[in-house]
Design a protein around this motif. Structure first.
Motif, PDB file in Angstrom:
ATOM      1  N   LEU A  97       9.708  29.320  -7.183  1.00 28.33           N
ATOM      2  CA  LEU A  97      10.078  30.515  -6.429  1.00 28.33           C
ATOM      3  C   LEU A  97      10.884  31.474  -7.288  1.00 28.33           C
ATOM      4  N   GLU A  98      11.812  30.919  -8.037  1.00 30.03           N
ATOM      5  CA  GLU A  98      12.646  31.751  -8.911  1.00 30.03           C
ATOM      6  C   GLU A  98      11.801  32.464  -9.958  1.00 30.03           C
ATOM      7  N   ALA A  99      10.853  31.724 -10.551  1.00 30.38           N
ATOM      8  CA  ALA A  99       9.992  32.317 -11.569  1.00 30.38           C
ATOM      9  C   ALA A  99       9.085  33.396 -10.971  1.00 30.38           C
ATOM     10  N   TYR A 100       8.557  33.135  -9.759  1.00 33.54           N
ATOM     11  CA  TYR A 100       7.655  34.094  -9.103  1.00 33.54           C
ATOM     12  C   TYR A 100       8.370  35.399  -8.778  1.00 33.54           C
ATOM     13  N   VAL A 101       9.583  35.283  -8.204  1.00 32.53           N
ATOM     14  CA  VAL A 101      10.325  36.491  -7.832  1.00 32.53           C
ATOM     15  C   VAL A 101      10.707  37.290  -9.073  1.00 32.53           C
ATOM     16  N   LYS A 102      11.129  36.594 -10.126  1.00 29.20           N
ATOM     17  CA  LYS A 102      11.506  37.303 -11.341  1.00 29.20           C
ATOM     18  C   LYS A 102      10.319  38.043 -11.943  1.00 29.20           C
ATOM     19  N   ARG A 103       9.146  37.406 -11.874  1.00 29.41           N
ATOM     20  CA  ARG A 103       7.950  38.073 -12.402  1.00 29.41           C
ATOM     21  C   ARG A 103       7.607  39.299 -11.564  1.00 29.41           C
ATOM     22  N   SER A 104       7.733  39.166 -10.240  1.00 32.88           N
ATOM     23  CA  SER A 104       7.447  40.294  -9.354  1.00 32.88           C
ATOM     24  C   SER A 104       8.403  41.451  -9.623  1.00 32.88           C
ATOM     25  N   LEU A 155      32.038  32.981 -12.261  1.00 30.88           N
ATOM     26  CA  LEU A 155      33.467  32.745 -12.426  1.00 30.88           C
ATOM     27  C   LEU A 155      34.022  33.367 -13.698  1.00 30.88           C
ATOM     28  N   LEU A 156      33.292  33.231 -14.808  1.00 33.51           N
ATOM     29  CA  LEU A 156      33.818  33.690 -16.088  1.00 33.51           C
ATOM     30  C   LEU A 156      33.543  35.159 -16.362  1.00 33.51           C
ATOM     31  N   TYR A 157      32.369  35.641 -15.930  1.00 39.36           N
ATOM     32  CA  TYR A 157      31.967  36.997 -16.310  1.00 39.36           C
ATOM     33  C   TYR A 157      31.672  37.897 -15.112  1.00 39.36           C
ATOM     34  N   ARG A 158      32.015  37.417 -13.899  1.00 39.37           N
ATOM     35  CA  ARG A 158      31.924  38.228 -12.666  1.00 39.37           C
ATOM     36  C   ARG A 158      30.524  38.804 -12.420  1.00 39.37           C
ATOM     37  N   ARG A 159      29.505  38.048 -12.789  1.00 39.94           N
ATOM     38  CA  ARG A 159      28.143  38.504 -12.524  1.00 39.94           C
ATOM     39  C   ARG A 159      27.745  38.186 -11.092  1.00 39.94           C
ATOM     40  N   LYS A 160      26.849  38.979 -10.553  1.00 38.83           N
ATOM     41  CA  LYS A 160      26.326  38.752  -9.205  1.00 38.83           C
ATOM     42  C   LYS A 160      24.836  38.494  -9.279  1.00 38.83           C
ATOM     43  N   PHE A 161      24.329  37.709  -8.326  1.00 42.18           N
ATOM     44  CA  PHE A 161      22.923  37.341  -8.311  1.00 42.18           C
ATOM     45  C   PHE A 161      22.316  37.637  -6.944  1.00 42.18           C
ATOM     46  N   PRO A 162      21.016  37.924  -6.908  1.00 45.88           N
ATOM     47  CA  PRO A 162      20.359  38.197  -5.622  1.00 45.88           C
ATOM     48  C   PRO A 162      20.239  36.941  -4.769  1.00 45.88           C
ATOM     49  N   THR A 163      19.949  37.153  -3.479  1.00 46.92           N
ATOM     50  CA  THR A 163      19.936  36.058  -2.502  1.00 46.92           C
ATOM     51  C   THR A 163      18.926  34.970  -2.861  1.00 46.92           C
ATOM     52  N   TYR A 164      17.767  35.353  -3.392  1.00 44.30           N
ATOM     53  CA  TYR A 164      16.725  34.353  -3.641  1.00 44.30           C
ATOM     54  C   TYR A 164      17.171  33.298  -4.643  1.00 44.30           C
ATOM     55  N   LYS A 165      18.075  33.657  -5.542  1.00 40.15           N
ATOM     56  CA  LYS A 165      18.542  32.668  -6.511  1.00 40.15           C
ATOM     57  C   LYS A 165      19.357  31.569  -5.822  1.00 40.15           C
ATOM     58  N   TYR A 166      20.103  31.943  -4.801  1.00 31.45           N
ATOM     59  CA  TYR A 166      20.860  30.934  -4.060  1.00 31.45           C
ATOM     60  C   TYR A 166      19.920  30.035  -3.255  1.00 31.45           C
ATOM     61  N   VAL A 167      18.813  30.602  -2.772  1.00 33.46           N
ATOM     62  CA  VAL A 167      17.798  29.788  -2.088  1.00 33.46           C
ATOM     63  C   VAL A 167      17.196  28.784  -3.058  1.00 33.46           C
ATOM     64  N   CYS A 168      16.907  29.240  -4.266  1.00 40.02           N
ATOM     65  CA  CYS A 168      16.364  28.342  -5.294  1.00 40.02           C
ATOM     66  C   CYS A 168      17.331  27.209  -5.598  1.00 40.02           C
ATOM     67  N   VAL A 169      18.604  27.543  -5.721  1.00 34.04           N
ATOM     68  CA  VAL A 169      19.624  26.531  -5.991  1.00 34.04           C
ATOM     69  C   VAL A 169      19.688  25.521  -4.856  1.00 34.04           C
ATOM     70  N   ALA A 170      19.585  25.997  -3.611  1.00 33.49           N
ATOM     71  CA  ALA A 170      19.624  25.091  -2.456  1.00 33.49           C
ATOM     72  C   ALA A 170      18.441  24.126  -2.484  1.00 33.49           C
ATOM     73  N   LEU A 171      17.246  24.619  -2.790  1.00 33.63           N
ATOM     74  CA  LEU A 171      16.067  23.758  -2.856  1.00 33.63           C
ATOM     75  C   LEU A 171      16.216  22.702  -3.950  1.00 33.63           C
ATOM     76  N   VAL A 172      16.724  23.121  -5.100  1.00 33.30           N
ATOM     77  CA  VAL A 172      16.917  22.176  -6.199  1.00 33.30           C
ATOM     78  C   VAL A 172      17.918  21.093  -5.814  1.00 33.30           C
ATOM     79  N   THR A 173      19.014  21.501  -5.175  1.00 36.02           N
ATOM     80  CA  THR A 173      20.053  20.549  -4.772  1.00 36.02           C
ATOM     81  C   THR A 173      19.532  19.558  -3.736  1.00 36.02           C
ATOM     82  N   ILE A 174      18.808  20.058  -2.748  1.00 37.85           N
ATOM     83  CA  ILE A 174      18.223  19.184  -1.723  1.00 37.85           C
ATOM     84  C   ILE A 174      17.249  18.208  -2.360  1.00 37.85           C
TER      85      ILE A 174
END
Length: 362
Positions: free
Chosen positions: A305-312, A120-139
């Motif tokens: 998952l987020e940490a694994y993908v970032k390392r890869s 919202l503030l800085y118009r950054r975009k993130f890859p799909t896996y980050k949204y999956v990580c957020v969904a798992l955390v929220t659930i």
């Protein structure tokens, strides 16, 4: 990699101890009259003063001096410090309605507001896996609250209402933390300050804000806190440990934030929250159901998952950089030598790719 491992070890050791004393100061009774410490602005003031002092000493020992920030940078410091001062009381207020492990697990959702505020503030975009990580955390957090055992004294409706209000307070805290972290990222990009410089200025300004509030003639919190410490001197040691561990932990926090960015920092701090939950359960006897533990596993699977993908991704970039350093050999056949021989000229071209890591937070 060794530098990052040192940051992780520092964050873990300091903030596990810090979390232990935070829960002790904010939730356990002191003295024969079983009184609880309720003066959290004073508690935050002690930590901010300690953190500013530690940062100043660190810079002094490194032979660095604090230069006067520009007007625009000062305004940014004033902004981020004000948001930090406002955010913290919501976290402590939430402890009146939810227990400490629940608050810590809910704060693991910090990935959500950090991403949201960056978008919202800085118009950054993130890859799909980050949204999956957020969904798992929220659930996971939602399930953790759903499977929480009911308080017999409050009843089902009262317990649900209290828990929801507690989560609402934590959500406000997380949102403000997201603004703070993303603004800190922007400061690192725009002004090239070090983590310890930001730590020193930010905590000093936060201390000024809180001192103004506490010294107001309409506010008696400071005098009440001093009176509590006089009648319950055991809390002085706990506040000191809380402040020192928080200050040392912030040194590692700001160093990590400066060199690896807020999302990397959040991954490190969120993983240590699992161990904070375990420490809280063992030290203070909290009871978690099997279903709640399974939801904890869901939360940290998303984080893992987020940490694994970032390392890869990082390993892939390193491999690409290595392949980019190539040697191209071309042979030119030069005709017309007296002996009719072929002269071979070998031209070697080396392309080097430089990878610069800049900070892209809480």
């Amino acid at each position: 990699m060794l530098r990052l491992a040192g940051c992780v070890a520092g964050i873990y050791s300091c903030f596990l101890t810090w979390g232990y004393y935070q829960e002790k100061v904010s939730t356990t009774p002191y003295g024969e009259d079983a009184q609880k410490f309720k003066f959290f602005i004073v508690l935050n003031l002690a930590q901010s003063l300690c953190a500013a002092t530690v940062a100043f000493l660190y810079l002094t020992l490194q032979g660095k001096h604090l230069s006067r920030p520009s007007t625009s940078l000062t305004l940014k410091y004033l902004q981020v410090a004000l948001i930090g001062v406002i955010a913290s009381p919501f976290s402590y207020a939430a402890l009146k309605h939810i227990d400490y492990p629940t608050m810590i697990l809910t704060k693991s959702c910090k990935l959500v507001p950090v991403m949201l505020m960056n978008i919202l503030l800085y118009r950054r975009k993130f890859p799909t896996y980050k949204y999956v990580c957020v969904a798992l955390v929220t659930i996971g957090v939602s399930g953790f609250m759903l499977f929480a055992p009911l308080d017999d004294h409050k009843g089902k409706k009262g317990a649900a209402t209290s828990s929801l209000y507690g989560l609402f307070l934590v959500a406000i805290n997380l949102t403000l933390d997201g603004v703070t972290n993303s603004t800190q990222d922007q400061i690192f990009h725009a002004y090239k300050v070090t983590g310890q410089q930001m730590m020193c200025f930010m905590n000093f300004i936060m201390s000024v804000y809180m001192a103004i509030w506490l010294l107001s003639p309409f506010n008696s919190e400071l005098s009440q806190a001093v009176a509590f410490c006089q009648t319950h001197p055991a809390i002085i040691k706990d506040i000191a440990m809380f402040s020192i561990c928080g200050a040392l932990g912030q040194c590692f926090i700001f160093y990590t934030l400066q060199h690896y960015g807020s999302l990397s920092l959040v991954t490190v701090t969120v993983t240590r929250k699992l161990f904070t939950i375990l420490l809280s359960v063992v030290a203070y006897g909290h009871q978690l159901t099997l279903q709640q533990w399974s939801m904890v596993a869901v939360v940290f699977s998303g984080i893992g998952l987020e940490a694994y993908v970032k390392r890869s991704e990082k390993l892939q970039k390193m491999a690409s950089a290595s392949l980019a350093t190539t040697t191209t050999k071309s042979e030119k056949v030069v005709q017309g030598s007296p002996t009719g021989a072929t002269t071979t000229t070998t031209t070697t071209t080396t392309t080097r790719q430089r990878t610069t890591i800049v900070a892209p937070k809480n």
